[in-house]
Write an enzyme that holds these catalytic residues in place. Structure first.
Site, short mmCIF file in Angstrom:
data_model
loop_
_atom_site.label_atom_id
_atom_site.label_comp_id
_atom_site.label_asym_id
_atom_site.label_seq_id
_atom_site.Cartn_x
_atom_site.Cartn_y
_atom_site.Cartn_z
N LYS A 90 -3.97 9.80 -3.69
CA LYS A 90 -2.51 9.79 -3.56
C LYS A 90 -1.97 11.08 -4.13
O LYS A 90 -2.57 11.70 -5.01
CB LYS A 90 -1.90 8.60 -4.32
CG LYS A 90 -0.57 8.12 -3.76
CD LYS A 90 -0.76 7.34 -2.48
CE LYS A 90 0.55 6.72 -2.00
NZ LYS A 90 0.35 5.84 -0.83
N GLY A 190 13.88 -7.45 3.05
CA GLY A 190 13.71 -6.06 3.46
C GLY A 190 13.70 -5.90 4.96
O GLY A 190 12.83 -6.45 5.65
N GLY A 192 13.86 -2.77 6.62
CA GLY A 192 13.64 -1.37 6.96
C GLY A 192 12.85 -1.29 8.26
O GLY A 192 12.83 -2.23 9.06
N VAL A 194 9.65 -1.39 8.94
CA VAL A 194 8.61 -2.42 9.09
C VAL A 194 9.24 -3.79 9.23
O VAL A 194 8.86 -4.59 10.10
CB VAL A 194 7.62 -2.38 7.91
CG1 VAL A 194 6.62 -3.54 8.02
CG2 VAL A 194 6.88 -1.05 7.86
#
Length: 367
Positions: A90, A190, A192, A194
């Site tokens: 990451k 959520g 968003g 997705v």
């Protein structure tokens, strides 16, 4: 010998690396652009590290270090469970993604990725978009998730939602004995990119949906598109009486405060790191709530970008994302047989796989 404060911080970082099994942490600073970036490579047993680059206005450098260490370890497990030939890594860039981005900043970041010569591949994450890596691509080729017009596979939200849909079906099979979602009440936190794609899958299958989002525009858009969907305030979603709770926003939403509110039988969603602490996974197990480990349920996006590295094939990527159903079924079986929380069962599955592949790759093949 008395260590200075600076020496003590270095010692603490090495202790964290040892505790969590990290191989490498690289600090990058570019004077010309002001870039401050950290790249963490957790484990490369399965192959070169793969993980997105997050840009966030961290309060302290220590916060950034903790985040990149945690996220890179999670990527090792996500890569392992998804069956891709990559390890976990990451990157984080310290800065405000709304005001501090520039072409030059991401070129500088790309130049540091290039120095790793393929040990680490990266792409979009929170606070970054495809065009940022078009800039980075001027200095490195070790990138994934570029826009389609620049040779990448494009938006990964669609395949991520597809994988989460499969995860919800596998979870329903474990919780209710059948994987049909028709008539089940599912609470979605959520909306968003997705979350919106996920709503489409669930609605088409006949699920009864209750939704929320901190953006009222997102809620209004979904409710206009699907008039029979119920909306609640963000703080009310945890206590909704439902069959399945689907977190698709921020992490750490399963915590001491929310667990006492849950009136669901199962949890499966796209959000990362939804357990505030591992003990919350134990608490869900004790309460009889079936939990789909997040890094399994949301692996679709990873599967897509990993597929880019062998010349992207959409059908193949979606086929592999569909296997999330089977992977979760195996995890639930381990959980049942061993009577352990599903997150522990998932970790066992991944750690066993990494150990076996490590031994296979350690054999002399005549090269």
């Amino acid at each position: 010998m008395v260590l200075t404060e600076k020496q003590q911080k270095v010692l603490d970082l090495f202790e964290e690396m040892e505790k969590n099994g990290h191989e490498q942490v690289i600090f990058n600073y570019d004077k010309a652009t002001g870039l401050k970036s950290i790249i963490a490579i957790h484990d490369t047993t399965l192959g070169p590290a793969l993980g997105g680059c997050r840009m966030w206005n961290y309060k302290t450098t220590e916060d950034a270090i903790k985040d990149v260490l945690r996220l890179s370890k999670g990527m090792t497990y996500k890569c392992g469970v998804a069956g891709v030939t990559h390890g976990g890594g990451k990157a984080v860039i310290i800065g405000d993604p709304k005001s501090e981005k520039s072409d030059e900043l991401f070129q500088a970041f790309g130049s540091y990725v290039e120095t790793l010569k393929g040990r680490f591949y990266t792409g979009t994450d929170v606070g970054t978009v495809g065009m940022d890596f078009v800039s980075a691509g001027k200095q490195t080729k070790y990138l994934v998730g570029l826009p389609e017009e620049y040779g990448g596979s494009g938006n990964s939200a669609v395949i991520t939602a597809y994988g989460v849909w499969k995860a919800i079906k596998a979870t329903a099979k474990e919780a209710f004995g059948k994987d049909s979602l028709a008539g089940l009440k599912i609470a979605i936190q959520g909306l968003g990119k997705v979350g919106q794609c996920l709503v489409k899958h669930l609605h088409e299958e006949g699920a009864k949906l209750i939704v929320t989002d901190i953006s009222q525009d997102n809620v209004a858009e979904i409710c206009q598109q699907y008039p029979n969907i119920e909306a609640v305030k963000p703080e009310e979603i945890f206590s909704v009486d439902c069959d399945i709770f689907s977190p698709n926003a921020l992490g750490a939403v399963i915590n001491d405060e929310t667990i006492s509110q849950f009136k669901c039988h199962a949890i499966a969603g796209a959000a990362n790191n939804v357990l505030a602490e591992e003990r919350h996974g134990d608490m869900l197990h004790d309460k009889g709530i079936v939990y789909a480990p997040d890094y399994v349920a949301n692996a679709g996006g990873l599967i897509q970008v990993a597929d880019e590295l062998q010349t992207y094939n959409k059908d193949r990527a979606f086929k592999n994302a569909g296997l999330i159903y089977d992977i979760l079924s195996d995890i639930y079986q381990i959980s049942r047989v061993k009577n352990i929380p599903s997150y522990k069962a998932a970790n066992i599955l991944v750690e066993t796989k990494i150990e076996k592949i490590g031994k296979i790759q350690g054999k002399f093949t005549g090269k």
